[in-house]
Design an enzyme around this catalytic site. Structure first.
Site, PDB file in Angstrom:
ATOM      1  N   ARG A 175      50.392 -84.520  28.883  1.00  0.00           N
ATOM      2  CA  ARG A 175      49.283 -85.153  29.617  1.00  0.00           C
ATOM      3  C   ARG A 175      48.090 -85.422  28.685  1.00  0.00           C
ATOM      4  O   ARG A 175      46.933 -85.249  29.054  1.00  0.00           O
ATOM      5  CB  ARG A 175      48.840 -84.292  30.805  1.00  0.00           C
ATOM      6  CG  ARG A 175      49.933 -83.977  31.790  1.00  0.00           C
ATOM      7  CD  ARG A 175      50.498 -85.218  32.494  1.00  0.00           C
ATOM      8  NE  ARG A 175      51.678 -84.867  33.266  1.00  0.00           N
ATOM      9  CZ  ARG A 175      52.934 -84.968  32.807  1.00  0.00           C
ATOM     10  NH1 ARG A 175      53.158 -85.449  31.598  1.00  0.00           N
ATOM     11  NH2 ARG A 175      53.951 -84.623  33.552  1.00  0.00           N
ATOM     12  N   SER A 248      47.475 -84.891  41.059  1.00  0.00           N
ATOM     13  CA  SER A 248      47.436 -83.527  40.520  1.00  0.00           C
ATOM     14  C   SER A 248      46.158 -83.340  39.712  1.00  0.00           C
ATOM     15  O   SER A 248      45.933 -84.051  38.735  1.00  0.00           O
ATOM     16  CB  SER A 248      48.658 -83.267  39.635  1.00  0.00           C
ATOM     17  OG  SER A 248      49.838 -83.323  40.398  1.00  0.00           O
ATOM     18  N   GLU A 344      43.071 -82.375  34.803  1.00  0.00           N
ATOM     19  CA  GLU A 344      43.692 -83.601  34.297  1.00  0.00           C
ATOM     20  C   GLU A 344      42.715 -84.776  34.296  1.00  0.00           C
ATOM     21  O   GLU A 344      42.698 -85.531  33.321  1.00  0.00           O
ATOM     22  CB  GLU A 344      44.931 -83.969  35.137  1.00  0.00           C
ATOM     23  CG  GLU A 344      46.155 -83.151  34.826  1.00  0.00           C
ATOM     24  CD  GLU A 344      47.427 -83.792  35.387  1.00  0.00           C
ATOM     25  OE1 GLU A 344      47.435 -85.021  35.555  1.00  0.00           O
ATOM     26  OE2 GLU A 344      48.393 -83.058  35.646  1.00  0.00           O
TER      27      GLU A 344
END
Length: 348
Positions: A175, A248, A344
């Site tokens: 990520r 998320s 994130e």
């Protein structure tokens, strides 16, 4: 990495306007840009560099699905709206497909499946744009973006030129990518190219896919996996058009084997996944749920009642509300498990 000429057509001027960004971020946070431009042609890119120098800052906006925006965004905001999808080449081992940075990611994945360019179906229904996918190095249900990546074309705002980048240039990690670490606003991703495998093989290692009735019988085709992933995601995750969210919110933390073994000794139900390098990825949603956060709220910000990884705007939430809740969750998990959760989304 090789450079190409700046936009080949005559430069086109850009005129910034004040713009409400509330509907341009999936969390639905009330936000306004002082100076906003939309990019739909490479001919606008030289003007973008000039404006960014004048304003001394640039925020590049795709689908707004991975951002926490403040009520007022100073400087220049540029939304990437380049469109187009095409098959570049049918190579012996891969379909080479190109998509413009402003294409909706899910729409692009469905286009590929419809055309028999299989390999992205596990990444269906991820919100955002094609141009944002390499920034986050998205992944889901056993497939990572970088596994299907070939190359991309980006505008270097600082240098004022188009640049071709391969995987090594992008510095992909979990990520993560170079685009998150280079100077803010340096890159505008114009187009992305994918090498989609021939022959195609289904990726069905993820537990939710193994349990799905659609995939349990016979030999599934890519459309079956695409449909199953959409069903799973819709059952677990809220629709941003109905409930503001950024998907998320936390990365799954990666720990050493010794840390994981120590945690399992204390918490036998710990959910973890072995990694190729010997480390383990912990399920952040499980950690958050075990700390009692699923379905809870702090003011206008809350945790989704079916997926603890998702923070939601319950109505009228601000960036401070969302981040206050995020910090409270991080503190709970750190205190109980000694594990640091990393957010994130990009917090502007």
């Amino acid at each position: 990495m090789s450079n190409s000429d700046a936009a080949h057509t005559a430069p086109v001027a850009l005129t910034p306007v004040s713009q409400d960004l509330t509907r341009l971020n999936t969390l639905g946070l009330a936000s306004r840009a002082e100076a906003f431009v939309s990019l739909d042609s490479a001919a606008q890119l030289p003007a973008l560099s000039a404006l960014a120098r004048q304003r001394q800052s640039l925020l590049v906006l795709g689908g707004g699905s991975n951002m926490v925006l403040p009520e007022r965004v100073p400087g220049l905001v540029a939304q990437v709206a380049f469109k187009g999808v095409r098959l570049l080449e049918a190579q012996p081992g891969a379909w080479l497909v190109e998509a413009a940075g402003g294409e909706n990611w899910h729409g692009f994945v469905e286009t590929c499946v419809n055309n028999g360019w299989d390999g992205l179906e596990n990444l269906a229904l991820i919100p955002g744009t094609v141009g944002a996918a390499p920034v986050q190095n998205i992944g889901a249900y056993g497939v990572e973006f970088e596994e299907r990546f070939h190359s991309l074309t980006a505008w270097d705002v600082l240098a004022g030129q188009l640049v071709e980048m391969r995987a090594a240039d992008c510095r992909f990690a979990y990520r993560d990518s170079a685009f998150k670490h280079d100077a803010a606003g340096r890159w505008v991703i114009v187009s992305v190219r994918f090498a989609l495998p021939r022959p195609w093989r289904p990726v069905l290692g993820y537990p939710d896919l193994q349990r799905h009735a659609r995939l349990a019988q016979g030999t599934p085709v890519a459309r079956d996996i695409f449909d199953a992933v959409c069903e799973i995601r819709r059952a677990k995750l809220p629709d941003p058009a109905v409930t503001g969210n950024a998907g998320s919110f936390f990365k799954n933390p990666i720990v050493t084997a010794s840390v994981r073994d120590s945690l399992v000794a204390q918490f036998p139900g710990l959910v973890s996944y072995a990694q190729p390098d010997g480390r383990y990825k912990l399920a952040a949603g499980w950690l958050i749920d075990q700390c009692g956060w699923k379905g809870r709220a702090l003011g206008a910000a809350g945790v989704h009642d079916r997926q603890a990884l998702v923070l939601v705007n319950r109505g009228g939430a601000t960036a401070a509300d969302i981040m206050g809740l995020a910090h409270a969750i991080q503190q709970s998990v750190a205190e109980r498990y000694g594990v640091k959760l990393e957010a994130e989304p990009v917090v502007v």
